[in-house]
Design a protein around this motif. Structure first.
Motif, mmCIF file in Angstrom:
data_model
loop_
_atom_site.group_PDB
_atom_site.id
_atom_site.type_symbol
_atom_site.label_atom_id
_atom_site.label_comp_id
_atom_site.label_asym_id
_atom_site.label_seq_id
_atom_site.Cartn_x
_atom_site.Cartn_y
_atom_site.Cartn_z
ATOM 1 N N LYS A 1 37.789 21.409 37.790
ATOM 2 C CA LYS A 1 36.930 20.676 38.697
ATOM 3 C C LYS A 1 37.529 20.615 40.080
ATOM 4 C CE LYS A 1 34.641 16.185 39.198
ATOM 5 N NZ LYS A 1 34.438 14.821 38.608
ATOM 6 N N LYS A 2 38.851 20.495 40.113
ATOM 7 C CA LYS A 2 39.516 20.384 41.408
ATOM 8 C C LYS A 2 39.479 21.702 42.174
ATOM 9 C CE LYS A 2 43.974 19.124 43.467
ATOM 10 N NZ LYS A 2 45.357 18.654 43.189
ATOM 11 N N TRP A 3 39.623 22.866 41.435
ATOM 12 C CA TRP A 3 39.756 24.176 42.113
ATOM 13 C C TRP A 3 38.549 25.094 41.899
ATOM 14 C CZ3 TRP A 3 43.704 24.333 45.372
ATOM 15 C CH2 TRP A 3 44.808 23.525 45.127
ATOM 16 N N TYR A 4 37.414 24.590 41.490
ATOM 17 C CA TYR A 4 36.274 25.458 41.150
ATOM 18 C C TYR A 4 35.763 26.230 42.367
ATOM 19 C CZ TYR A 4 32.802 22.330 43.274
ATOM 20 O OH TYR A 4 32.046 21.598 44.158
ATOM 21 N N LYS A 5 35.819 25.635 43.531
ATOM 22 C CA LYS A 5 35.352 26.360 44.720
ATOM 23 C C LYS A 5 36.200 27.589 45.003
ATOM 24 C CE LYS A 5 33.362 22.280 46.991
ATOM 25 N NZ LYS A 5 33.382 21.415 48.208
ATOM 26 N N LEU A 6 37.522 27.403 44.876
ATOM 27 C CA LEU A 6 38.419 28.548 45.113
ATOM 28 C C LEU A 6 38.209 29.627 44.061
ATOM 29 C CD1 LEU A 6 40.729 29.827 46.687
ATOM 30 C CD2 LEU A 6 42.341 28.543 45.235
ATOM 31 N N ILE A 7 38.006 29.212 42.816
ATOM 32 C CA ILE A 7 37.786 30.181 41.728
ATOM 33 C C ILE A 7 36.509 30.971 41.982
ATOM 34 C CG2 ILE A 7 37.286 30.421 39.272
ATOM 35 C CD1 ILE A 7 39.130 28.004 38.798
ATOM 36 N N ILE A 8 35.468 30.294 42.367
ATOM 37 C CA ILE A 8 34.194 30.997 42.628
ATOM 38 C C ILE A 8 34.333 31.941 43.804
ATOM 39 C CG2 ILE A 8 31.806 30.658 43.360
ATOM 40 C CD1 ILE A 8 31.797 28.054 41.768
ATOM 41 N N ILE A 9 35.002 31.475 44.835
ATOM 42 C CA ILE A 9 35.170 32.324 46.024
ATOM 43 C C ILE A 9 35.986 33.576 45.688
ATOM 44 C CG2 ILE A 9 36.220 32.428 48.311
ATOM 45 C CD1 ILE A 9 35.489 29.454 48.645
ATOM 46 N N MET A 10 37.097 33.376 44.943
ATOM 47 C CA MET A 10 37.945 34.517 44.592
ATOM 48 C C MET A 10 37.195 35.497 43.687
ATOM 49 S SD MET A 10 40.733 34.258 46.225
ATOM 50 C CE MET A 10 41.624 35.522 45.366
ATOM 51 N N THR A 11 36.401 34.986 42.751
ATOM 52 C CA THR A 11 35.621 35.864 41.861
ATOM 53 C C THR A 11 34.623 36.680 42.659
ATOM 54 O OG1 THR A 11 35.863 34.300 40.027
ATOM 55 C CG2 THR A 11 34.084 35.919 39.876
ATOM 56 N N LEU A 12 33.885 35.998 43.532
ATOM 57 C CA LEU A 12 32.907 36.716 44.356
ATOM 58 C C LEU A 12 33.585 37.728 45.272
ATOM 59 C CD1 LEU A 12 30.476 33.770 45.285
ATOM 60 C CD2 LEU A 12 30.144 35.601 43.595
ATOM 61 N N LEU A 13 34.735 37.346 45.774
ATOM 62 C CA LEU A 13 35.472 38.254 46.660
ATOM 63 C C LEU A 13 35.917 39.504 45.916
ATOM 64 C CD1 LEU A 13 36.663 38.749 49.457
ATOM 65 C CD2 LEU A 13 38.708 37.497 48.724
ATOM 66 N N CYS A 14 36.414 39.324 44.686
ATOM 67 C CA CYS A 14 36.854 40.493 43.877
ATOM 68 C C CYS A 14 35.670 41.388 43.549
ATOM 69 C CB CYS A 14 37.526 40.007 42.601
ATOM 70 S SG CYS A 14 39.147 39.253 42.870
#
Length: 396
Positions: free
Chosen positions: A27-40
């Motif tokens: 919950k704390k890092w979901y934005k970063l995870i989504i951004i990194m996934t989309l970026l990859c």
């Protein structure tokens, strides 16, 4: 989160992780995870669509009609020997499927393809071209699938088809080279054999044309053998006659010994007018004596004839022994020469036959008879890589 959240249990050594803690982290890092996934995913898509060049693959299918499961270095040969040796010299090697497969990626074949398509100007090398070619044996068959990968679909198809053509041509060239060496060898051996045959025939004719050749000696031996048999038969008859004559002589001698040579006879005397006793020669004694004399003369004659025949038979036997030894020596020489002539004739005929067979084999393209193109390579319409969807899925 504190250190007490991850503590080992003393009973089994496992670490307990609180699921609530994990959810808290997500919950704390979901934005970063989504951004990194989309970026990859975006990066993988950009690279796949705009950076990586599409690679096209064209394939062709070859069928091998002359192949063995394995080759053996211990070859068992049977037959007359000469034919086997000649066959080993001019026979065309039968390759295994692995051998055919290895030749498909040989440097020599790659160089032929490069020269045929003029790929040197584009920087192709045999090693580099071989790296873009994949050849595999279709399982449980005599088929070889050849795949060529290239960024140019037309060039990939041309390389695949040219590879098949040059492969057949290379096999034909190798076969022609092998058969040419065989023809040269067979012709040279036949010339040598023909020369040896001519020498052997001349030697045989010279032996047969001698004044005391085998034919003359054989006729002389036959005539002397017949004469010896006749004389020996006559000698045996004489010996029987001598025995019979000797028996007659013995009998007459016995009779003559028992017969008086004089006998007393009574004669009438005209003077005295009385009968008087007189001694006269016994006519029987005279007859027996005469017969005995004739038999003794006949016996002496037959004994003399027998002695002469015995001497003649002994002399003829010695002559026959000498003649037989001479005939055996000459016949042995003639038989040896005749065997050499027959052997050389057979050798010459075998070499001529094998030479003809090899010439016929030269007219057959081995590439067309041992390997056939079942399916030519077509121009591919879609690339086989990069697999854009797969790359993006892996990146995600």
């Amino acid at each position: 989160m504190n250190d007490t959240d991850f503590r080992p249990r003393p009973d089994d050594g496992e670490i307990e992780i609180d699921l609530r803690q994990i959810l808290a982290v997500l919950k704390k890092w979901y934005k970063l995870i989504i951004i990194m996934t989309l970026l990859c995913v975006l990066t993988a898509g950009l690279v796949s669509y705009f950076v990586l060049s599409p690679v096209y693959q064209s394939s062709t299918l070859l069928m091998v009609t002359q192949a063995t499961d394995k080759l053996s270095t211990n070859i068992t040969r049977t037959g007359d020997g000469l034919g086997d040796v000649v066959d080993m010299v001019n026979r065309t090697p039968v390759l295994t499927m692995t051998s055919y497969l290895g030749q498909l990626k040989s440097e020599a074949l790659m160089q032929r393809v490069i020269e045929a398509l003029d790929l040197e100007a584009e920087g192709y090398t045999p090693v580099g071209l071989a790296g873009s070619i994949e050849a595999t044996i279709v399982k449980d068959s005599n088929l070889i699938e050849v795949k060529v990968s290239n960024t140019d679909p037309i060039l990939a198809s041309r390389i695949a088809n040219t590879l098949s053509e040059q492969y057949l041509a290379m096999m034909t060239d190798k076969n022609q080279e092998q058969l040419s060496r065989s023809v040269t060898f067979l012709n040279k051996q036949k010339d040598n054999t023909d020369q040896q045959l001519s020498d052997a025939q001349q030697a045989l004719e010279a032996l047969q044309s001698q004044p005391r050749g085998v034919a003359v000696l054989d006729a002389e031996f036959t005539k002397k053998s017949e004469d010896l048999v006749n004389h020996d038969s006559r000698l045996q008859i004489l010996q029987v006659e001598i025995q019979q004559t000797q028996a007659a002589v013995d009998r007459l001698q016995q009779e003559l010994a028992n017969t008086p040579n004089m006998i007393s006879v009574q004669k009438w005397s005209d003077t005295t007018g009385t009968v008087a006793q007189a001694q006269e020669v016994n006519p029987l004694y005279v007859t027996i004596a005469q017969q005995l004399s004739e038999k003794q003369a006949l016996l002496a004659e037959k004994q003399g004839e027998s002695a002469g025949l015995q001497s003649l038979v002994s002399s003829m036997q010695n002559q026959l022994d000498s003649l037989q030894a001479e005939l055996a020596s000459k016949r042995l020489q003639q038989d040896n020469l005749q065997r050499d002539v027959d052997r050389l004739k057979l050798t010459s005929e075998t070499l001529a036959q094998k030479g003809t067979e090899t010439q016929i084999a030269k007219s057959i393209d081995l590439g067309d008879t041992s390997v056939m193109v079942i399916s030519e390579a077509n121009i591919p319409t879609s690339p086989v890589k990069p697999n854009k969807k797969l790359n993006m899925a892996i990146a995600m």
